[in-house]
Motif scaffolding. Structure first.
Motif, PDB file in Angstrom:
ATOM      1  N   VAL A  39       0.841  -1.193   0.000  1.00  0.00           N
ATOM      2  CA  VAL A  39       0.000   0.000   0.000  1.00  0.00           C
ATOM      3  C   VAL A  39       0.874   1.241   0.000  1.00  0.00           C
ATOM      4  O   VAL A  39       1.940   1.259   0.603  1.00  0.00           O
ATOM      5  CB  VAL A  39      -0.883   0.048   1.268  1.00  0.00           C
ATOM      6  N   GLU A  41       0.826   5.780  -1.437  1.00  0.00           N
ATOM      7  CA  GLU A  41       0.210   6.817  -2.257  1.00  0.00           C
ATOM      8  C   GLU A  41       0.822   6.793  -3.646  1.00  0.00           C
ATOM      9  O   GLU A  41       1.812   6.114  -3.884  1.00  0.00           O
ATOM     10  CB  GLU A  41       0.483   8.182  -1.630  1.00  0.00           C
ATOM     11  N   SER A  42       0.276   7.608  -4.546  1.00  0.00           N
ATOM     12  CA  SER A  42       0.906   7.696  -5.860  1.00  0.00           C
ATOM     13  C   SER A  42       2.307   8.252  -5.673  1.00  0.00           C
ATOM     14  O   SER A  42       2.527   9.172  -4.887  1.00  0.00           O
ATOM     15  CB  SER A  42       0.092   8.571  -6.817  1.00  0.00           C
ATOM     16  N   SER A  44       4.798   6.486  -4.433  1.00  0.00           N
ATOM     17  CA  SER A  44       5.522   5.866  -3.325  1.00  0.00           C
ATOM     18  C   SER A  44       6.421   4.733  -3.809  1.00  0.00           C
ATOM     19  O   SER A  44       7.176   4.171  -3.030  1.00  0.00           O
ATOM     20  CB  SER A  44       4.547   5.345  -2.279  1.00  0.00           C
ATOM     21  N   LYS A  46       5.309   1.833  -5.244  1.00  0.00           N
ATOM     22  CA  LYS A  46       4.713   0.501  -5.108  1.00  0.00           C
ATOM     23  C   LYS A  46       4.587  -0.206  -6.456  1.00  0.00           C
ATOM     24  O   LYS A  46       4.905  -1.384  -6.565  1.00  0.00           O
ATOM     25  CB  LYS A  46       3.362   0.581  -4.393  1.00  0.00           C
ATOM     26  N   GLU A 177      -3.156  -2.670  -8.679  1.00  0.00           N
ATOM     27  CA  GLU A 177      -4.431  -1.951  -8.636  1.00  0.00           C
ATOM     28  C   GLU A 177      -5.466  -2.597  -9.546  1.00  0.00           C
ATOM     29  O   GLU A 177      -6.040  -1.946 -10.417  1.00  0.00           O
ATOM     30  CB  GLU A 177      -4.237  -0.485  -9.054  1.00  0.00           C
ATOM     31  N   SER A 180      -9.026  -0.772  -9.176  1.00  0.00           N
ATOM     32  CA  SER A 180      -9.202   0.662  -8.942  1.00  0.00           C
ATOM     33  C   SER A 180     -10.072   1.323  -9.999  1.00  0.00           C
ATOM     34  O   SER A 180     -10.690   2.349  -9.742  1.00  0.00           O
ATOM     35  CB  SER A 180      -7.852   1.359  -8.912  1.00  0.00           C
ATOM     36  N   SER A 209      -2.015  -1.652  -4.072  1.00  0.00           N
ATOM     37  CA  SER A 209      -3.187  -0.787  -4.062  1.00  0.00           C
ATOM     38  C   SER A 209      -2.924   0.462  -3.241  1.00  0.00           C
ATOM     39  O   SER A 209      -2.013   0.511  -2.429  1.00  0.00           O
ATOM     40  CB  SER A 209      -4.366  -1.551  -3.484  1.00  0.00           C
ATOM     41  N   HIS A 210      -3.735   1.499  -3.477  1.00  0.00           N
ATOM     42  CA  HIS A 210      -3.626   2.683  -2.638  1.00  0.00           C
ATOM     43  C   HIS A 210      -4.670   2.636  -1.536  1.00  0.00           C
ATOM     44  O   HIS A 210      -4.713   3.501  -0.677  1.00  0.00           O
ATOM     45  CB  HIS A 210      -3.811   3.938  -3.492  1.00  0.00           C
TER      46      HIS A 210
ATOM     47  N   ASP B 172      -5.272  11.093  -3.846  1.00  0.00           N
ATOM     48  CA  ASP B 172      -4.910  10.134  -2.805  1.00  0.00           C
ATOM     49  C   ASP B 172      -5.726  10.383  -1.545  1.00  0.00           C
ATOM     50  O   ASP B 172      -6.200  11.491  -1.307  1.00  0.00           O
ATOM     51  CB  ASP B 172      -3.432  10.303  -2.452  1.00  0.00           C
TER      52      ASP B 172
END
Lengths: 275, 256
Positions: A39, A41-42, A44, A46, A177, A180, A209-210, B172
């Motif tokens: 997990v 944020e955009s 990060s 991942k 994701e 999403s 996923s976020h 976010d």
């Protein structure tokens, strides 16, 4: 037990005018037969982490690691031939948006059978594909086989893509994701299908996923990433005991139907988390 | 008294053999200084309601009134001074080659406002950006900052009604909280009326006192925040949405 996948000190850097920028900075984890959630944020890191596991880091970027091993195969120096035998057959990836990830000028059936044919089993390709489409609960597999991606709804397209990735029965599925782009009710249906397939086939799953709430209800273990680092690793069932301020902040800033906190707690970022 | 009244609204796209009825008999009313929510899945027509109100969708039937007066067609400048819209995608709704200053000054010029410079600076202050952002381009801002600019653009004409079309779905979770708090504060300070469209039940129940649930172009249920909290829903579809919004469960949920 030996882990299926082990990653140690994974770093991914992209060049920029100010010199290389590291988007993933020393990520390490082991994966057994389980559902692991990543997990963040955009931005990060991942998704880049997930892509690096399949050797799909964009050509401008460089991925390095002290150890990157999948079932005894060292992925760092894998040849193109080795990659071909791994990708699709033993590990595969479900992308975020079926609209952009399916070939728009090929029918679903052709794309599905391509995957089967490449990894052996030319004669039964069609039967296998049909069975797979049924397994992802597509009611009319014959029609979907003949359909082009634009003729399907988002939920159907995503199911077709999951079918495509699972038809070769890989050991590891990376889902970036996967839900999403879908509506909440369809999202739960797709997750349920994924969950059943993973359980039945004893597959490992990395779920990127976020959505912290979704991941904590779906996965066994969760890695929380912030600015390219894993800031916290915990069991999904013990989410409420999260100790890192970032994880706590993420959990608290979501509005809830039952709660009524006004104003919502805002995530205060701390530069110390970057270290 | 209701500020916005919509009765039996119908919107039809296409012509000849390929006709899609996007809205069927949609009726709702929004009171002054109220925050009203519309929830539904993609394709349910929830955004079309807002677009129809703004004159961006082909209305084929029904009546729309604002403060007792029928909405003129085409919409006159007075309408847009009263009603403004914030769109879903902050990446698509700002002109990529206009500075923030130009984005915010344009509506002022169209409507003949005075003291433009002060108004632009004030609008930026109000959304928490500050005058330092005035001469930047959209690509120099983050998603949350762009959505703040979009909110500032809607506010700069001092409207009384703001239509919010999924204002946080491209952001976010942590940024979403900031934008929702900003919207809450602005409404309290200025006595604005909101119509908020979202697919996220939690966001709508946080922001709105009353809401409607839409499915395939029709309103299926009217709800209050309290009813949502206590899970008092009459419609199966609404209860499905409620279950789904609480995350994944291993037990099989009731099928639609």
């Amino acid at each position: 037990m030996k882990p299926l996948l082990s990653v140690e000190n994974l770093r991914i850097a992209f060049p920029s005018r100010q010199g290389p920028v590291e988007v993933v900075r020393g990520v390490s984890f082991n994966l057994g037969r389980e559902r692991l959630g990543i997990v963040g944020e955009s931005g990060s890191g991942k998704s880049q982490t997930g892509r690096a596991l399949l050797g799909l880091t964009p050509v401008s970027g460089t991925a390095t690691a002290d150890r990157l091993e999948f079932d005894g195969v060292d992925l760092r120096n894998a040849t193109a031939k080795q990659w071909r035998s791994l990708r699709g057959a033993r590990m595969s990836m479900v992308m975020q948006d079926p609209k952009f990830s399916l070939n728009p000028v090929m029918t679903i059936g052709k794309q599905l059978m391509e995957a089967v044919k490449l990894h052996g089993g030319k004669s039964e390709a069609r039967d296998k594909s049909l069975a797979m489409l049924e397994a992802v609960q597509i009611r009319d597999p014959d029609r979907v086989m003949a359909a082009y991606p634009h003729e399907l709804s988002g939920g159907m397209g995503q199911r077709a893509m999951i079918a495509m990735m699972l038809v070769t029965e890989p050991d590891l599925l990376i889902a970036d994701e996967p839900t999403s782009a879908l509506d909440v009710t369809v999202q739960i249906e797709v997750l349920r299908i994924l969950d059943n397939l993973v359980t039945q086939r004893g597959m490992s799953l990395i779920f990127i996923s976020h959505d912290l709430k979704l991941v904590s209800t779906f996965c066994d273990r969760v890695l929380v990433m912030y600015a390219g680092r894993v800031v916290e690793e915990l069991d999904a069932s013990r989410m409420s005991e999260a100790s890192h301020p970032y994880t706590r902040g993420l959990l608290n800033c979501l509005p809830t139907i039952t709660g009524d906190s006004r104003p919502l707690p805002v995530l205060a970022r701390d530069d110390a988390w970057l270290e | 008294m209701a500020l916005i009244e919509i009765e039996d609204l119908e919107v039809t796209f296409g012509s000849g053999g390929r006709v899609v009825q996007a809205l069927r008999n949609v009726s709702l009313s929004v009171c002054e200084e109220e925050s009203f929510g519309i929830v539904g899945e993609s394709g349910s027509g929830k955004s079309t309601v807002l677009r129809a109100l703004c004159g961006l969708a082909p209305v084929t039937g029904g009546r729309m009134r604002i403060a007792g007066k029928a909405v003129p067609s085409p919409r006159d400048p007075e309408f847009y001074r009263r009603v403004q819209m914030v769109f879903q995608d902050p990446y698509a709704s700002l002109h990529p080659r206009h500075t923030i200053d130009r984005v915010l000054s344009e509506p002022l010029a169209i409507h003949g406002f005075d003291r433009r410079e002060q108004r632009v600076e004030q609008a930026l202050d109000e959304v928490g950006l500050g005058a330092g952002f005035r001469f930047r381009y959209p690509h120099q801002l983050s998603g949350g900052q762009r959505q703040r600019v979009a909110i500032a653009r809607a506010l700069i004409l001092e409207p009384s009604v703001i239509l919010l079309d999924e204002p946080t779905s491209a952001l976010d979770a942590s940024i979403q909280a900031e934008v929702l708090n900003l919207l809450d504060r602005l409404r309290a300070e200025r006595g604005l009326t909101y119509v908020l469209v979202s697919h996220d039940l939690a966001v709508v129940s946080h922001m709105c006192d009353r809401l409607v649930v839409m499915q395939s172009g029709e309103v299926v249920e009217h709800l209050t925040r309290e009813a949502l909290k206590d899970h008092v829903t009459k419609n199966d579809y609404t209860s499905n949405l409620l279950t789904a919004s609480e995350g994944f469960t291993r037990d099989p949920a009731p099928q639609r």
